[in-house]
Write a protein that holds these residues in place. Structure first.
Motif, PDB file in Angstrom:
ATOM      1  N   ASP A  91       0.822  -1.175   0.185  1.00 31.09           N
ATOM      2  CA  ASP A  91       0.011   0.084   0.206  1.00 31.09           C
ATOM      3  C   ASP A  91       0.785   1.370   0.022  1.00 31.09           C
ATOM      4  OD1 ASP A  91      -2.590   1.314   0.414  1.00 31.09           O
ATOM      5  OD2 ASP A  91      -1.625   1.970   2.106  1.00 31.09           O
ATOM      6  N   ASP A  92       1.905   1.370   0.724  1.00 34.56           N
ATOM      7  CA  ASP A  92       2.735   2.401   0.745  1.00 34.56           C
ATOM      8  C   ASP A  92       3.288   2.532  -0.624  1.00 34.56           C
ATOM      9  OD1 ASP A  92       2.145   3.318   3.368  1.00 34.56           O
ATOM     10  OD2 ASP A  92       3.722   2.008   4.445  1.00 34.56           O
ATOM     11  N   ASP A  95       0.599   4.071  -2.731  1.00 34.45           N
ATOM     12  CA  ASP A  95       0.169   5.668  -2.362  1.00 34.45           C
ATOM     13  C   ASP A  95       1.115   6.576  -2.234  1.00 34.45           C
ATOM     14  OD1 ASP A  95      -2.384   4.557  -1.926  1.00 34.45           O
ATOM     15  OD2 ASP A  95      -2.453   4.241   0.107  1.00 34.45           O
ATOM     16  N   SER A  97       3.418   6.822   0.043  1.00 30.63           N
ATOM     17  CA  SER A  97       3.446   7.293   1.525  1.00 30.63           C
ATOM     18  C   SER A  97       4.898   7.073   1.981  1.00 30.63           C
ATOM     19  CB  SER A  97       2.511   6.581   2.244  1.00 30.63           C
ATOM     20  OG  SER A  97       1.228   6.796   1.888  1.00 30.63           O
ATOM     21  N   ARG A 100       5.205   5.465   7.848  1.00 30.06           N
ATOM     22  CA  ARG A 100       4.388   4.403   8.274  1.00 30.06           C
ATOM     23  C   ARG A 100       4.841   4.131   9.568  1.00 30.06           C
ATOM     24  NH1 ARG A 100      -0.336   2.434   7.465  1.00 30.06           N
ATOM     25  NH2 ARG A 100       0.103   2.433   5.330  1.00 30.06           N
ATOM     26  N   GLU A 242      -3.658  12.332  -1.551  1.00 35.06           N
ATOM     27  CA  GLU A 242      -3.574  11.299  -2.327  1.00 35.06           C
ATOM     28  C   GLU A 242      -4.846  11.089  -3.417  1.00 35.06           C
ATOM     29  OE1 GLU A 242      -3.121   8.097   0.348  1.00 35.06           O
ATOM     30  OE2 GLU A 242      -1.215   8.806   1.439  1.00 35.06           O
ATOM     31  N   LYS A 244      -8.020  10.657  -2.274  1.00 40.85           N
ATOM     32  CA  LYS A 244      -8.999   9.858  -1.915  1.00 40.85           C
ATOM     33  C   LYS A 244     -10.602  10.433  -1.317  1.00 40.85           C
ATOM     34  CE  LYS A 244      -5.806   6.057  -0.405  1.00 40.85           C
ATOM     35  NZ  LYS A 244      -4.928   5.504   0.593  1.00 40.85           N
TER      36      LYS A 244
HETATM   37 MG    MG Z   1      -2.145   4.157   2.267  1.00 38.47          MG
END
Ligand code: MG
Ligand code: FPP
Length: 333
Positions: A91-92, A95, A97, A100, A242, A244
Protein backbone atom coordinates in the motif's frame (compact mmCIF):
# COMPACT_ATOMS: atom_id res chain seq x y z
CA UNK A 1 -23.82 -1.16 27.75
CA UNK A 2 -24.26 0.01 31.37
CA UNK A 3 -21.46 2.26 32.79
CA UNK A 4 -20.27 -0.40 35.29
CA UNK A 5 -20.08 -3.08 32.59
CA UNK A 6 -18.28 -0.59 30.34
CA UNK A 7 -15.67 0.14 33.04
CA UNK A 8 -15.16 -3.58 33.60
CA UNK A 9 -14.90 -4.16 29.84
CA UNK A 10 -12.29 -1.41 29.52
CA UNK A 11 -10.17 -2.90 32.32
CA UNK A 12 -10.49 -6.32 30.75
CA UNK A 13 -9.47 -4.96 27.32
CA UNK A 14 -6.37 -3.26 28.78
CA UNK A 15 -5.46 -6.47 30.61
CA UNK A 16 -5.99 -8.56 27.49
CA UNK A 17 -3.78 -6.23 25.47
CA UNK A 18 -0.93 -6.21 28.01
CA UNK A 19 -1.18 -9.99 28.43
CA UNK A 20 -1.56 -10.99 24.77
CA UNK A 21 0.60 -8.49 22.88
CA UNK A 22 3.94 -10.01 24.02
CA UNK A 23 2.71 -13.51 23.12
CA UNK A 24 1.52 -12.43 19.67
CA UNK A 25 4.79 -10.56 19.07
CA UNK A 26 6.76 -13.64 20.07
CA UNK A 27 4.78 -15.77 17.63
CA UNK A 28 5.32 -13.25 14.82
CA UNK A 29 9.07 -13.05 15.60
CA UNK A 30 9.35 -16.86 15.61
CA UNK A 31 7.95 -17.03 12.08
CA UNK A 32 9.76 -13.96 10.74
CA UNK A 33 13.02 -15.62 11.76
CA UNK A 34 12.45 -18.30 9.13
CA UNK A 35 12.11 -15.82 6.24
CA UNK A 36 15.02 -15.36 3.79
CA UNK A 37 17.37 -12.70 5.21
CA UNK A 38 16.72 -9.96 2.66
CA UNK A 39 12.92 -10.23 3.05
CA UNK A 40 13.13 -10.56 6.84
CA UNK A 41 14.97 -7.25 7.25
CA UNK A 42 12.23 -5.38 5.43
CA UNK A 43 9.41 -7.12 7.29
CA UNK A 44 11.10 -6.56 10.67
CA UNK A 45 11.49 -2.86 9.90
CA UNK A 46 7.70 -2.60 9.74
CA UNK A 47 6.96 -4.84 12.74
CA UNK A 48 9.51 -3.16 15.00
CA UNK A 49 7.69 0.15 14.47
CA UNK A 50 4.71 -1.22 16.43
CA UNK A 51 1.09 -1.74 15.45
CA UNK A 52 -2.16 -2.30 17.27
CA UNK A 53 -2.32 -6.09 16.60
CA UNK A 54 -6.06 -5.69 16.21
CA UNK A 55 -6.47 -8.66 13.86
CA UNK A 56 -4.70 -11.23 16.10
CA UNK A 57 -6.60 -9.92 19.11
CA UNK A 58 -9.87 -10.44 17.26
CA UNK A 59 -8.90 -14.01 16.33
CA UNK A 60 -7.95 -14.81 19.93
CA UNK A 61 -11.00 -13.21 21.50
CA UNK A 62 -13.52 -14.57 19.00
CA UNK A 63 -12.03 -18.05 19.24
CA UNK A 64 -12.08 -18.05 23.03
CA UNK A 65 -15.52 -16.44 23.22
CA UNK A 66 -16.82 -19.40 21.22
CA UNK A 67 -15.01 -22.01 23.30
CA UNK A 68 -11.65 -22.60 21.59
CA UNK A 69 -8.82 -23.16 24.10
CA UNK A 70 -6.15 -24.03 21.55
CA UNK A 71 -2.94 -21.97 21.40
CA UNK A 72 -3.07 -22.39 17.62
CA UNK A 73 -5.09 -19.15 17.78
CA UNK A 74 -1.79 -17.30 18.27
CA UNK A 75 -0.42 -18.76 15.03
CA UNK A 76 -3.55 -17.87 13.10
CA UNK A 77 -3.61 -14.35 14.57
CA UNK A 78 0.09 -13.88 13.82
CA UNK A 79 -0.49 -15.07 10.25
CA UNK A 80 -3.23 -12.51 9.72
CA UNK A 81 -1.04 -9.73 11.12
CA UNK A 82 1.61 -10.80 8.62
CA UNK A 83 -0.90 -10.68 5.75
CA UNK A 84 -1.89 -7.23 6.99
CA UNK A 85 1.78 -6.17 7.05
CA UNK A 86 2.18 -7.46 3.48
CA UNK A 87 -0.72 -5.29 2.36
CA UNK A 88 0.84 -2.25 4.07
CA UNK A 89 4.20 -2.82 2.35
CA UNK A 90 2.34 -2.80 -0.97
CA UNK A 91 0.00 0.00 0.00
CA UNK A 92 2.76 2.47 0.83
CA UNK A 93 4.26 1.94 -2.63
CA UNK A 94 0.89 2.39 -4.32
CA UNK A 95 0.07 5.50 -2.28
CA UNK A 96 3.64 6.79 -2.42
CA UNK A 97 3.45 7.27 1.35
CA UNK A 98 6.79 8.06 2.94
CA UNK A 99 5.83 7.40 6.54
CA UNK A 100 4.41 4.33 8.24
CA UNK A 101 3.99 4.00 11.99
CA UNK A 102 6.06 7.14 12.53
CA UNK A 103 9.11 5.99 10.60
CA UNK A 104 10.27 5.75 6.98
CA UNK A 105 8.05 3.48 4.92
CA UNK A 106 9.86 0.28 3.90
CA UNK A 107 10.05 1.27 0.22
CA UNK A 108 11.74 4.54 1.19
CA UNK A 109 14.20 2.76 3.49
CA UNK A 110 14.97 -0.30 1.30
CA UNK A 111 13.62 0.56 -2.16
CA UNK A 112 10.38 -0.39 -3.93
CA UNK A 113 11.56 -3.78 -5.22
CA UNK A 114 12.61 -5.21 -1.82
CA UNK A 115 9.48 -3.77 -0.18
CA UNK A 116 7.15 -5.20 -2.81
CA UNK A 117 8.75 -8.64 -2.87
CA UNK A 118 9.14 -8.82 0.91
CA UNK A 119 5.38 -8.26 1.02
CA UNK A 120 4.96 -11.27 -1.28
CA UNK A 121 7.27 -13.41 0.86
CA UNK A 122 5.42 -12.36 4.01
CA UNK A 123 2.10 -13.25 2.42
CA UNK A 124 3.40 -16.67 1.34
CA UNK A 125 4.80 -17.34 4.82
CA UNK A 126 1.49 -16.39 6.41
CA UNK A 127 -0.44 -18.68 4.07
CA UNK A 128 1.91 -21.54 4.93
CA UNK A 129 1.25 -20.92 8.64
CA UNK A 130 -2.51 -21.11 8.01
CA UNK A 131 -2.10 -24.20 5.79
CA UNK A 132 -0.19 -25.97 8.60
CA UNK A 133 -3.54 -26.49 10.36
CA UNK A 134 -4.58 -28.85 7.55
CA UNK A 135 -8.05 -27.32 7.35
CA UNK A 136 -9.05 -26.12 3.87
CA UNK A 137 -11.71 -23.91 5.48
CA UNK A 138 -8.98 -21.82 7.17
CA UNK A 139 -7.07 -21.26 3.91
CA UNK A 140 -10.28 -20.54 2.04
CA UNK A 141 -11.20 -17.86 4.58
CA UNK A 142 -7.83 -16.07 4.29
CA UNK A 143 -7.65 -16.43 0.50
CA UNK A 144 -11.09 -14.87 0.15
CA UNK A 145 -10.05 -11.95 2.35
CA UNK A 146 -6.86 -11.36 0.34
CA UNK A 147 -8.84 -11.35 -2.93
CA UNK A 148 -11.44 -8.95 -1.50
CA UNK A 149 -8.69 -6.68 -0.21
CA UNK A 150 -7.11 -6.50 -3.65
CA UNK A 151 -10.54 -5.92 -5.20
CA UNK A 152 -11.18 -3.00 -2.82
CA UNK A 153 -7.80 -1.44 -3.51
CA UNK A 154 -8.28 -1.63 -7.27
CA UNK A 155 -11.73 -0.06 -6.93
CA UNK A 156 -10.24 2.73 -4.81
CA UNK A 157 -7.58 3.44 -7.42
CA UNK A 158 -10.18 3.54 -10.17
CA UNK A 159 -12.04 6.26 -8.25
CA UNK A 160 -9.12 8.47 -7.19
CA UNK A 161 -9.72 12.22 -7.63
CA UNK A 162 -13.33 11.60 -8.66
CA UNK A 163 -15.81 13.45 -6.46
CA UNK A 164 -18.79 11.81 -8.15
CA UNK A 165 -18.09 8.81 -5.89
CA UNK A 166 -21.20 7.96 -3.86
CA UNK A 167 -21.42 6.85 -0.23
CA UNK A 168 -22.31 3.36 -1.55
CA UNK A 169 -19.20 3.27 -3.75
CA UNK A 170 -17.11 4.27 -0.74
CA UNK A 171 -18.68 1.53 1.38
CA UNK A 172 -17.89 -1.03 -1.32
CA UNK A 173 -14.26 0.09 -1.38
CA UNK A 174 -13.67 -0.02 2.39
CA UNK A 175 -15.58 -3.28 2.77
CA UNK A 176 -12.96 -4.76 0.45
CA UNK A 177 -9.77 -3.00 1.35
CA UNK A 178 -10.16 -3.09 5.14
CA UNK A 179 -13.20 -4.90 6.46
CA UNK A 180 -12.72 -8.32 4.84
CA UNK A 181 -9.45 -8.84 6.69
CA UNK A 182 -11.09 -8.06 10.04
CA UNK A 183 -13.93 -10.35 9.06
CA UNK A 184 -11.40 -13.11 8.34
CA UNK A 185 -9.77 -12.50 11.74
CA UNK A 186 -13.08 -13.16 13.51
CA UNK A 187 -14.04 -16.01 11.20
CA UNK A 188 -10.73 -17.78 11.85
CA UNK A 189 -11.45 -17.63 15.58
CA UNK A 190 -14.94 -19.02 15.06
CA UNK A 191 -13.69 -21.73 12.69
CA UNK A 192 -11.07 -22.76 15.28
CA UNK A 193 -13.87 -23.06 17.84
CA UNK A 194 -15.80 -25.28 15.38
CA UNK A 195 -18.72 -22.87 15.81
CA UNK A 196 -22.12 -23.76 14.34
CA UNK A 197 -23.15 -21.82 11.17
CA UNK A 198 -25.25 -19.13 12.96
CA UNK A 199 -22.33 -18.25 15.27
CA UNK A 200 -19.88 -18.38 12.39
CA UNK A 201 -22.09 -15.94 10.52
CA UNK A 202 -22.37 -13.70 13.62
CA UNK A 203 -18.57 -13.63 13.92
CA UNK A 204 -18.22 -12.75 10.23
CA UNK A 205 -20.77 -9.93 10.41
CA UNK A 206 -19.18 -8.61 13.60
CA UNK A 207 -15.74 -8.47 11.98
CA UNK A 208 -17.00 -6.95 8.73
CA UNK A 209 -19.02 -4.17 10.40
CA UNK A 210 -16.18 -3.48 12.82
CA UNK A 211 -13.82 -3.22 9.85
CA UNK A 212 -16.05 -0.77 7.97
CA UNK A 213 -16.32 1.39 11.09
CA UNK A 214 -12.56 1.17 11.66
CA UNK A 215 -11.82 2.56 8.19
CA UNK A 216 -14.48 5.29 8.45
CA UNK A 217 -12.95 6.48 11.74
CA UNK A 218 -9.48 6.31 10.16
CA UNK A 219 -10.72 8.49 7.32
CA UNK A 220 -12.36 10.93 9.76
CA UNK A 221 -9.14 11.23 11.79
CA UNK A 222 -7.37 12.40 8.64
CA UNK A 223 -9.07 15.80 9.07
CA UNK A 224 -8.53 16.26 12.81
CA UNK A 225 -6.15 19.05 13.85
CA UNK A 226 -4.81 16.58 16.44
CA UNK A 227 -3.60 14.30 13.64
CA UNK A 228 -0.67 16.63 13.03
CA UNK A 229 0.39 16.45 16.70
CA UNK A 230 -0.50 12.84 17.45
CA UNK A 231 2.79 11.49 16.13
CA UNK A 232 0.90 8.77 14.26
CA UNK A 233 3.26 8.99 11.34
CA UNK A 234 0.44 10.11 9.09
CA UNK A 235 0.31 13.73 7.94
CA UNK A 236 -3.03 15.53 8.26
CA UNK A 237 -4.99 15.60 5.01
CA UNK A 238 -3.10 12.63 3.58
CA UNK A 239 -6.23 11.23 1.91
CA UNK A 240 -7.00 14.57 0.23
CA UNK A 241 -3.41 14.75 -0.97
CA UNK A 242 -3.65 11.20 -2.36
CA UNK A 243 -6.98 12.01 -4.05
CA UNK A 244 -9.07 9.68 -1.87
CA UNK A 245 -12.74 10.55 -1.50
CA UNK A 246 -13.93 9.67 2.01
CA UNK A 247 -17.10 10.47 4.04
CA UNK A 248 -15.93 13.79 5.57
CA UNK A 249 -15.17 15.07 2.08
CA UNK A 250 -18.48 13.74 0.72
CA UNK A 251 -20.37 15.54 3.52
CA UNK A 252 -18.39 18.71 2.79
CA UNK A 253 -19.21 18.55 -0.92
CA UNK A 254 -22.92 18.15 -0.17
CA UNK A 255 -22.81 21.59 1.47
CA UNK A 256 -21.14 23.41 -1.44
CA UNK A 257 -22.96 25.45 -4.07
CA UNK A 258 -22.83 24.13 -7.66
CA UNK A 259 -20.19 26.75 -8.52
CA UNK A 260 -18.02 25.94 -5.48
CA UNK A 261 -18.31 22.22 -6.18
CA UNK A 262 -17.25 22.70 -9.81
CA UNK A 263 -14.13 24.62 -8.74
CA UNK A 264 -13.31 22.01 -6.14
CA UNK A 265 -13.86 19.18 -8.64
CA UNK A 266 -11.42 20.73 -11.12
CA UNK A 267 -8.65 21.47 -8.58
CA UNK A 268 -9.03 18.07 -6.96
CA UNK A 269 -8.99 16.24 -10.31
CA UNK A 270 -5.89 18.22 -11.41
CA UNK A 271 -4.13 17.71 -8.06
CA UNK A 272 -3.80 21.50 -8.01
CA UNK A 273 -4.22 22.20 -4.27
CA UNK A 274 -1.19 23.68 -2.52
CA UNK A 275 -0.22 22.57 1.00
CA UNK A 276 -1.83 25.75 2.35
CA UNK A 277 -5.05 24.98 0.40
CA UNK A 278 -5.12 21.45 1.82
CA UNK A 279 -4.67 22.73 5.37
CA UNK A 280 -7.48 25.26 4.85
CA UNK A 281 -9.81 22.59 3.38
CA UNK A 282 -9.04 20.24 6.30
CA UNK A 283 -9.89 23.06 8.74
CA UNK A 284 -13.11 23.82 6.89
CA UNK A 285 -14.18 20.17 6.78
CA UNK A 286 -13.35 19.70 10.46
CA UNK A 287 -14.97 22.95 11.61
CA UNK A 288 -18.15 22.22 9.69
CA UNK A 289 -18.47 18.97 11.66
CA UNK A 290 -18.04 16.72 8.61
CA UNK A 291 -15.46 14.52 10.36
CA UNK A 292 -17.81 14.19 13.33
CA UNK A 293 -20.65 13.19 10.97
CA UNK A 294 -18.39 10.48 9.60
CA UNK A 295 -17.86 9.22 13.15
CA UNK A 296 -21.65 9.02 13.51
CA UNK A 297 -21.73 6.89 10.38
CA UNK A 298 -19.08 4.64 11.93
CA UNK A 299 -21.25 4.39 15.05
CA UNK A 300 -24.08 2.97 12.94
CA UNK A 301 -21.81 0.19 11.71
CA UNK A 302 -20.59 -0.43 15.23
CA UNK A 303 -24.24 -0.80 16.22
CA UNK A 304 -24.57 -3.56 13.60
CA UNK A 305 -21.40 -5.17 14.94
CA UNK A 306 -22.76 -5.13 18.49
CA UNK A 307 -26.05 -6.59 17.29
CA UNK A 308 -24.19 -9.50 15.67
CA UNK A 309 -22.23 -10.04 18.86
CA UNK A 310 -25.46 -10.49 20.84
CA UNK A 311 -25.57 -14.07 19.46
CA UNK A 312 -22.36 -14.91 21.38
CA UNK A 313 -22.57 -16.55 24.82
CA UNK A 314 -21.85 -14.16 27.72
CA UNK A 315 -18.13 -14.54 28.50
CA UNK A 316 -15.32 -12.14 29.50
CA UNK A 317 -14.11 -12.29 25.88
CA UNK A 318 -17.56 -11.22 24.70
CA UNK A 319 -17.33 -8.16 26.97
CA UNK A 320 -13.86 -7.34 25.65
CA UNK A 321 -15.04 -7.61 22.03
CA UNK A 322 -17.84 -5.19 22.89
CA UNK A 323 -15.26 -2.87 24.40
CA UNK A 324 -13.26 -3.01 21.18
CA UNK A 325 -16.24 -1.49 19.38
CA UNK A 326 -16.05 1.46 21.83
CA UNK A 327 -12.30 1.76 21.32
CA UNK A 328 -12.75 1.92 17.54
CA UNK A 329 -15.17 4.82 17.88
CA UNK A 330 -13.17 6.85 20.34
CA UNK A 331 -9.62 6.19 19.13
CA UNK A 332 -7.51 9.23 18.37
CA UNK A 333 -4.80 7.60 16.26
MG1 MG B 1 -2.11 4.13 2.25
C1 FPP C 1 -4.43 0.96 3.93
O1 FPP C 1 -5.39 1.88 3.49
C2 FPP C 1 -4.40 -0.22 3.02
C3 FPP C 1 -5.18 -1.31 3.10
C4 FPP C 1 -6.20 -1.41 4.13
C5 FPP C 1 -5.09 -2.46 2.13
C6 FPP C 1 -3.96 -2.44 1.14
C7 FPP C 1 -4.10 -3.59 0.18
C8 FPP C 1 -3.35 -3.78 -0.95
C9 FPP C 1 -2.24 -2.88 -1.31
C10 FPP C 1 -3.64 -4.91 -1.89
C11 FPP C 1 -3.44 -6.30 -1.41
C12 FPP C 1 -2.05 -6.69 -1.15
C13 FPP C 1 -1.66 -7.95 -0.71
C14 FPP C 1 -0.24 -8.26 -0.41
C15 FPP C 1 -2.62 -9.03 -0.51
P1 FPP C 1 -5.07 3.44 3.42
O2 FPP C 1 -4.06 3.68 2.36
O3 FPP C 1 -6.37 4.15 3.32
O4 FPP C 1 -4.52 3.70 4.89
P2 FPP C 1 -3.10 4.24 5.35
O5 FPP C 1 -3.31 5.69 5.61
O6 FPP C 1 -2.81 3.48 6.62
O7 FPP C 1 -2.11 3.98 4.28
Amino acid sequence: MKPMARMRGLRELQLAISHEHPKIHAEIRRHLATLPENTRRTAEHLFLAGGKLLRPLLTLLTGRALGCKDDGLYTLGAALEMVHAATLLHDDILDNSHLRRGQSAAHIRFGAVPALLSGDALLAKALRMVASFGDPGFIDCVAEAVMRTAEGEIAEFACLRDISLSHEDYLGIVTGKTAWMLRAACELGALSARAEPPLLEAAAVFGLELGIAFQIVDDALDFYPSRAEAGTGKPRGGDLREGKVTPPLLFHLEGLSAREAAIFRKNFADNAFSDADLERICDEIYNKGCAERARNLAEEHLGQAEKALAAFPPTPEHRILLQITRYILTRKE
